[in-house]
Design a protein around this motif. Structure first.
Motif, PDB file in Angstrom:
ATOM      1  N   ILE A  55      28.739  50.488  43.283  1.00 40.93           N
ATOM      2  CA  ILE A  55      29.113  49.075  43.075  1.00 40.93           C
ATOM      3  C   ILE A  55      29.049  48.707  41.595  1.00 40.93           C
ATOM      4  N   ASP A  56      28.069  49.255  40.881  1.00 43.52           N
ATOM      5  CA  ASP A  56      27.922  48.927  39.459  1.00 43.52           C
ATOM      6  C   ASP A  56      28.827  49.774  38.555  1.00 43.52           C
ATOM      7  N   ALA A  57      29.610  50.698  39.141  1.00 45.67           N
ATOM      8  CA  ALA A  57      30.468  51.580  38.337  1.00 45.67           C
ATOM      9  C   ALA A  57      31.951  51.401  38.650  1.00 45.67           C
ATOM     10  N   ILE A  58      32.306  50.324  39.328  1.00 45.33           N
ATOM     11  CA  ILE A  58      33.707  50.122  39.716  1.00 45.33           C
ATOM     12  C   ILE A  58      34.619  50.047  38.497  1.00 45.33           C
ATOM     13  N   GLU A  59      34.230  49.267  37.520  1.00 47.77           N
ATOM     14  CA  GLU A  59      35.086  49.072  36.337  1.00 47.77           C
ATOM     15  C   GLU A  59      35.247  50.345  35.514  1.00 47.77           C
ATOM     16  N   THR A  60      34.326  51.275  35.642  1.00 48.88           N
ATOM     17  CA  THR A  60      34.412  52.517  34.864  1.00 48.88           C
ATOM     18  C   THR A  60      34.858  53.707  35.720  1.00 48.88           C
ATOM     19  N   LEU A 101      37.144  43.321  45.293  1.00 45.35           N
ATOM     20  CA  LEU A 101      37.538  44.644  44.815  1.00 45.35           C
ATOM     21  C   LEU A 101      39.058  44.729  44.886  1.00 45.35           C
ATOM     22  N   ALA A 102      39.668  44.969  43.740  1.00 44.25           N
ATOM     23  CA  ALA A 102      41.128  45.015  43.652  1.00 44.25           C
ATOM     24  C   ALA A 102      41.564  46.336  43.039  1.00 44.25           C
ATOM     25  N   TYR A 103      42.836  46.602  43.155  1.00 43.52           N
ATOM     26  CA  TYR A 103      43.415  47.747  42.440  1.00 43.52           C
ATOM     27  C   TYR A 103      44.662  47.259  41.724  1.00 43.52           C
TER      28      TYR A 103
END
Length: 164
Positions: A57-62, A104-106
């Protein structure tokens, strides 16, 4: 009697020497058609899977981006329209697809120039293509706010290639 034979001959010669007037008509021919280049040949698979695997959850952006290969072999002077239609997009957005997990998007961008791709079916036109053409895309996860739910997610989109 000679006069009787001479009279039809004179009459025939007189008719033959008068100009003949015939009606003249013109026929208009309309030619039409459509010159098109042969369509490109898709060299990529027609079913592409982008599996992000386990993402914290804390690594979604990376999370690493995944390349969606769109490679074509195009005859000279080819043109085409490429559009992407996501199963669902976020309200007030044409570039963020819904994954099924809140916030959460793509998104998809062109790999060549990182230009965001519209996910609502609005396409981009490409003209005067020839040879090996790469219109690959990159899919990336992003957050719209705090993601508090965990679990599997799945989303789908259809890429359409229209040859002109």
């Amino acid at each position: 009697m000679k006069l009787m034979l001479l009279l039809p001959t004179i009459l025939f010669v007189g008719l033959a020497c008068t100009p003949a007037y015939a009606a003249t008509e013109h026929v208009k021919i309309i030619l039409s058609g459509n010159v098109v280049a042969q369509p490109c040949i898709l060299k990529s698979n027609k079913l592409i899977s982008a599996d992000f695997g386990r993402v914290g959850i804390d690594a979604i952006e990376t999370a690493p981006a995944i390349i969606i290969p769109i490679k074509l072999d195009c005859p000279k002077y080819s043109s085409l329209k490429i559009s992407v239609k996501a199963e669902s997009v976020y309200e007030n957005s044409s570039t963020l697809g819904v994954t099924g997990i809140e916030n959460l998007a793509y998104s998809l961008v062109l790999s060549a120039n990182s230009r965001p791709i519209n996910l609502t079916g609005v396409g981009s036109y490409y003209k005067k293509l020839a040879g090996d053409v790469d219109r690959s895309m990159v899919v990336k996860l992003s957050t719209l706010g705090p993601v508090t739910d965990s679990g599997a997610f799945q989303a789908s989109a259809v890429i359409t290639l229209e040859y002109n």
